[in-house]
Motif scaffolding. Structure first.
Motif, PDB file in Angstrom:
ATOM      1  N   HIS A 226       0.824  -1.213   0.000  1.00 55.58           N
ATOM      2  CA  HIS A 226       0.000   0.000   0.000  1.00 55.58           C
ATOM      3  C   HIS A 226       0.861   1.268   0.000  1.00 55.58           C
ATOM      4  N   PRO A 227       1.662   1.456  -1.038  1.00 57.33           N
ATOM      5  CA  PRO A 227       2.567   2.611  -1.106  1.00 57.33           C
ATOM      6  C   PRO A 227       1.816   3.917  -1.250  1.00 57.33           C
ATOM      7  N   SER A 228       2.461   5.008  -0.863  1.00 53.72           N
ATOM      8  CA  SER A 228       1.820   6.322  -0.922  1.00 53.72           C
ATOM      9  C   SER A 228       2.220   7.135  -2.142  1.00 53.72           C
ATOM     10  N   VAL A 229       3.393   6.816  -2.729  1.00 51.92           N
ATOM     11  CA  VAL A 229       3.849   7.578  -3.901  1.00 51.92           C
ATOM     12  C   VAL A 229       4.410   6.638  -4.964  1.00 51.92           C
TER      13      VAL A 229
ATOM     14  N   PRO B  34       1.594  11.312  -5.624  1.00 52.03           N
ATOM     15  CA  PRO B  34       0.768  10.565  -4.667  1.00 52.03           C
ATOM     16  C   PRO B  34      -0.111   9.538  -5.365  1.00 52.03           C
ATOM     17  N   ILE B  35      -0.240   8.376  -4.755  1.00 50.67           N
ATOM     18  CA  ILE B  35      -1.085   7.310  -5.293  1.00 50.67           C
ATOM     19  C   ILE B  35      -2.446   7.362  -4.594  1.00 50.67           C
TER      20      ILE B  35
ATOM     21  N   SER C 125      -9.732   8.547  -1.952  1.00 45.60           N
ATOM     22  CA  SER C 125      -9.075   9.638  -1.225  1.00 45.60           C
ATOM     23  C   SER C 125      -7.608   9.709  -1.633  1.00 45.60           C
ATOM     24  N   TRP C 126      -7.017  10.865  -1.429  1.00 48.22           N
ATOM     25  CA  TRP C 126      -5.615  11.022  -1.792  1.00 48.22           C
ATOM     26  C   TRP C 126      -5.035  12.228  -1.070  1.00 48.22           C
ATOM     27  N   GLU C 127      -3.717  12.219  -0.935  1.00 46.55           N
ATOM     28  CA  GLU C 127      -3.018  13.317  -0.294  1.00 46.55           C
ATOM     29  C   GLU C 127      -2.411  14.208  -1.376  1.00 46.55           C
ATOM     30  N   PRO C 128      -2.812  15.477  -1.459  1.00 48.37           N
ATOM     31  CA  PRO C 128      -2.208  16.378  -2.446  1.00 48.37           C
ATOM     32  C   PRO C 128      -0.697  16.407  -2.269  1.00 48.37           C
ATOM     33  N   PRO C 129       0.048  16.463  -3.375  1.00 42.09           N
ATOM     34  CA  PRO C 129       1.517  16.446  -3.287  1.00 42.09           C
ATOM     35  C   PRO C 129       2.061  17.652  -2.535  1.00 42.09           C
TER      36      PRO C 129
END
Length: 221
Positions: free
Chosen positions: A123-126, A132-133, A139-143
């Motif tokens: 479950h990587p984040s980038v 961002p993945i 949902s996602w985290e803005p870079p």
């Protein structure tokens, strides 16, 4: 199931909007340039997206994605970025190779396979470029990060993301030692000269401020 063309359009609209102000409309000309097609072709497709409820298009103003359109764009980006990371991690493909391959694959894989790849990778984040993945729930985290070109001399940094993923540019960064996660020190940054010098891996590297503006970094203590 949305067509390849529809997926490419919503993904590109989302990326252009996120590169500046997410609330602003994306102009037809911007979209045409990004996709390499004529403005007339774009206009016709935007009408199709509007009819499908994926976007809201206003002539002479631009296009905004609807909630379903944004959800689809995030799903496509999730597939693309997980595929990039899978190719890099399992096949040891370099970061300048994976984008093009993922472009071809992102429309063919099932969500079930993407979920399996996500779990396999932990479950990587980038992705390999620091983008961002999006998560499975959309949902996602803005870079985050600031351009390397903005840092003053003596600032320490860590490469967090590269916004220009042209293969030749990525190879240039690798030659400079500025791969994702690389740490360095700004030795000199003079706006009047249009260049800055950084020290990476014990060696000085000179680069133009335009190139350095495409490398986003996090400040290191």
């Amino acid at each position: 199931m949305p067509s390849l063309t529809v997926e490419n359009y919503v993904k590109t609209i989302f990326q252009i909007a996120c590169s500046a102000d997410r609330d602003r409309a994306v102009a037809t000309g911007e979209l045409a340039q990004a996709l390499g097609v004529s403005p007339g072709t774009v206009t016709g497709m935007l009408k199709t997206l509007s009819e499908a409820g994926l976007a809201s298009y206003t002539p002479y103003e631009g296009v905004r994605l609807s909630v379903p359109g944004e959800r689809l764009a995030l799903a496509v980006l999730r597939r693309h970025r997980l595929l990039e990371l899978f190719l890099a991690e399992t096949l040891r493909m370099s970061w300048d190779e994976v984008h093009e391959e993922a472009e071809h694959m992102e429309h063919a894989v099932s969500e079930h396979l993407i979920d399996r790849i996500d779990a396999f990778l932990g479950h990587p984040s980038v992705d390999p470029h620091g983008d961002p993945i999006p998560r499975a729930d959309g949902s996602w985290e803005p870079p985050s990060g600031r351009p390397l070109a903005e840092l003053a001399a003596t600032a320490r940094f860590r490469v967090a993301r590269v916004v220009d993923q042209d293969p030749s540019f990525l190879r240039y960064l690798s030659e400079c030692g500025l791969d994702l996660g690389a740490e360095g020190l700004v030795v000199e940054n003079r706006s009047e000269s249009g260049a800055l010098v950084v020290r990476v891996g014990g060696r000085p590297v000179a680069m133009g401020r335009e190139a350095a503006g495409k490398v986003l970094v996090s400040a290191e203590d």
